[in-house]
Design an enzyme around this catalytic site. Structure first.
Site, PDB file in Angstrom:
ATOM      1  N   LYS A 157       0.848  -1.201   0.000  1.00  0.00           N
ATOM      2  CA  LYS A 157       0.000   0.000   0.000  1.00  0.00           C
ATOM      3  C   LYS A 157       0.878   1.244   0.000  1.00  0.00           C
ATOM      4  O   LYS A 157       1.933   1.263   0.643  1.00  0.00           O
ATOM      5  CB  LYS A 157      -0.902  -0.031   1.238  1.00  0.00           C
ATOM      6  CG  LYS A 157      -1.933   1.096   1.313  1.00  0.00           C
ATOM      7  CD  LYS A 157      -2.822   0.939   2.562  1.00  0.00           C
ATOM      8  CE  LYS A 157      -3.877   2.023   2.648  1.00  0.00           C
ATOM      9  NZ  LYS A 157      -4.768   1.867   3.826  1.00  0.00           N
ATOM     10  N   SER A 190      -9.794   1.889   2.896  1.00  0.00           N
ATOM     11  CA  SER A 190      -8.933   2.648   2.024  1.00  0.00           C
ATOM     12  C   SER A 190      -7.912   1.789   1.265  1.00  0.00           C
ATOM     13  O   SER A 190      -7.369   2.241   0.265  1.00  0.00           O
ATOM     14  CB  SER A 190      -8.180   3.705   2.841  1.00  0.00           C
ATOM     15  OG  SER A 190      -7.301   3.087   3.764  1.00  0.00           O
ATOM     16  N   SER A 212      -9.970  -0.483   7.128  1.00  0.00           N
ATOM     17  CA  SER A 212      -9.390  -0.360   5.782  1.00  0.00           C
ATOM     18  C   SER A 212      -8.717  -1.603   5.239  1.00  0.00           C
ATOM     19  O   SER A 212      -8.342  -1.629   4.071  1.00  0.00           O
ATOM     20  CB  SER A 212      -8.391   0.788   5.747  1.00  0.00           C
ATOM     21  OG  SER A 212      -9.075   1.977   5.517  1.00  0.00           O
TER      22      SER A 212
HETATM   23  N1  GLN Z   1     -13.075   4.271   6.249  1.00  0.00           N
HETATM   24  C1  GLN Z   1     -12.522   4.718   7.486  1.00  0.00           C
HETATM   25  C2  GLN Z   1     -12.095   6.160   7.364  1.00  0.00           C
HETATM   26  O1  GLN Z   1     -12.359   6.731   6.367  1.00  0.00           O
HETATM   27  C3  GLN Z   1     -11.387   3.844   7.888  1.00  0.00           C
HETATM   28  C4  GLN Z   1     -10.179   4.074   7.083  1.00  0.00           C
HETATM   29  C5  GLN Z   1      -9.006   3.236   7.499  1.00  0.00           C
HETATM   30  O2  GLN Z   1      -9.140   2.211   8.166  1.00  0.00           O
HETATM   31  N2  GLN Z   1      -7.841   3.710   7.134  1.00  0.00           N
HETATM   32  O3  GLN Z   1     -11.514   6.726   8.219  1.00  0.00           O
END
Ligand code: GLN
Length: 480
Positions: free
Chosen positions: A79, A154, A178
């Site tokens: 990532k 994400s 995420s």
């Molecule tokens: N979707 C969540 C956010 O927007 C979690 C994102 C994540 O785990 N990095 O914060």
């Protein structure tokens, strides 16, 4: 063997038997990317020369009997918020577009120790803020199983990479879901380890008290193999756990060998089953619960009464931490800088241009909840409720070994379907509490929604340090 669906342990066996070389393996992965990533968009960049040079070196080590491990020469997608020395690390943000990592993240360094090859920079929501990859400043990533749908976020690039057959496994990060949500959307295994299990050194911080690096894989054993490789104490991360870690792949192998869930208690938190999940996913989840029972697992009812506050608490704590963490990106030392008429103007122009809308929204929210006069009402109170959420988890784990829940309220949605930020935030309803509690969880492919043909996952949530048990259960379940 079909490289595009092979697991790490299958590839390791082929490499060992001399049926496959690392150069052949990596070239085949690069060919798959060349063929289909134009459509999918999982990768922001991939340095072919570096990959092939590493593969050649791995083949040479193996030929001379000096393989670094069984996995020497296997590519792993990374990532784009995890530092790989000498490569760019943009967090899919314009503000870091040209940043080159001066060092390897500890997780990457540990992968390299076993001979794993970092394979490309995977797309994500900017600074890991989002649930669909639509917040990337650079490109869309499409769900390989239906390209009209999002891959989740994400870590959408990581999930898509493994599902599309570009690499056998990938690393992502999970702050509020995420890893687990995109794994669920793309039909692969994704684990968020216990907070502190994997060093955060070299992971660009979003919300430091919640962030964890974890694996995306094609089965439970692979998840254990990667976790074994990257886990353990690191003096570069003051929150890293001192406990001796390891044995995760063995736990998964044991689960796959017995195929039994006898003696394991699975808690169903009633708050996670009070509606709010689409009919197709509910059907798959019901079948998964029946399967758990048929494998000898015991089902018990548990309750997480403060779960209803989880989204609110998360969007206070995560934004507060993000506003502090992202303050360093000011055009002075890193990334994009747009010269203004004076210092303040340079800050305004660099940050104004460099950050996307969602990131700005989070910085504004976070700055607000930390500001004098509001700190007690929002941030402090959120911290107190976080403690209640953690206690709920501890209480639930007195009655069960792990909880079995949905991973997401629905299958992968279509692009643009959640244009209202609050709608997007609500899609994390089943994953966020675990990060607040700090323990570990895994998304496990459980079946297919009959209406859309998209994968549905069940989520197993464990107490702190219970990864081995989660992997054992996951392996037994997946074998069946
Ligand atoms: N979707 C969540 C956010 O927007 C979690 C994102 C994540 O785990 N990095 O914060």
């Amino acid at each position: 063997m079909n490289i595009s669906t092979a697991t790490l342990h299958e590839l390791a066996a082929e490499l060992k038997a001399g049926n496959l070389s690392s150069v052949e393996l990596c070239q085949s992965c690069l060919d798959a990317v060349a063929q289909r990533d134009g459509e999918i968009g999982a990768f922001l960049e991939i340095n072919q020369d570096n990959v092939l040079a590493s593969a050649k070196a791995a083949d040479e080590r193996r030929a001379s009997g000096n393989a670094l491990s069984d996995y020497d020469g296997i590519p792993i997608g990374i990532k784009d918020n995890i530092s790989v020395k000498g490569e760019r690390c943009s967090c899919a943000s314009k503000i870091l577009e040209n940043l080159t990592s001066p060092y390897d993240a500890t997780a990457v360094e540990r992968l390299r120790k076993q001979g794993f090859i970092p394979f490309g920079r995977l797309n994500m929501d900017e600074f890991a803020m989002g649930s669909s990859c639509e917040n990337s400043a650079f490109q869309k990533t499409r769900n390989p199983l239906d390209t009209t749908r999002v891959p989740g976020g994400s870590s959408g690039g990581s999930a898509a990479c493994v599902a599309a057959g570009f690499a056998p496994a990938a690393l992502g990060s999970d702050t509020g879901g995420s890893i687990r949500q995109p794994a669920a959307f793309c039909g692969v295994v994704g684990m968020k380890p216990t907070y502190g299990r994997v060093s955060r050194h070299g992971l660009v911080a979003f919300a430091s008290s919640l962030d964890q690096i974890g694996p995306f894989t094609r089965d439970a054993e692979d998840c254990g193999i990667l976790l074994d490789a990257i886990c353990g104490f690191d003096k570069m991360d003051s929150t890293s756990l001192p406990d001796a870690a390891g044995g995760f792949a063995d736990a998964a192998r044991a689960g796959a060998a017995t195929g039994s869930l006898k003696g394991m208690k699975f808690g169903l938190p009633k708050e996670y089953y009070s509606g709010g999940i689409d009919a197709g996913s509910a059907k798959v989840l019901d079948a998964a619960i029946e399967k758990v029972k048929s494998l000898g697992g015991e089902i018990v009812d548990v309750s997480l009464p403060h779960t209803k506050y989880a989204i609110a608490v998360y969007y206070i704590i995560a934004t507060a931490e993000a506003s502090a963490n992202l303050a360093r990106f000011d055009g002075m030392r890193y990334g994009c800088r747009i010269e203004g008429s004076d210092l303040t103007d340079t800050y305004f122009k660099s940050r104004g241009n460099g950050f996307g809308d969602e990131v700005k929204r989070r910085i504004l929210l976070g700055t607000y909840v930390l500001s004098s006069g509001y700190y007690d009402a929002y941030y402090l109170r959120a911290q107190k409720v976080r403690t209640l959420i953690r206690k709920d988890f501890e209480n639930a784990f007195n009655a069960c070994d792990m909880m079995l829940t949905p991973a997401a309220p629905q299958v992968a949605f279509k692009f643009g379907e959640k244009s209202d930020p609050l709608q997007m935030y609500l899609s994390d309803i089943f994953t966020i509490s675990l990060n607040l509690a700090g323990s570990c969880g895994i998304a496990v492919p459980a079946g297919v929604d009959e209406n859309t043909g998209m994968p549905v996952a069940m989520q197993l949530l464990g107490p702190a340090m219970a990864e081995a048990k989660l992997l054992q259960a996951t392996a037994a379940f997946m074998r069946a």
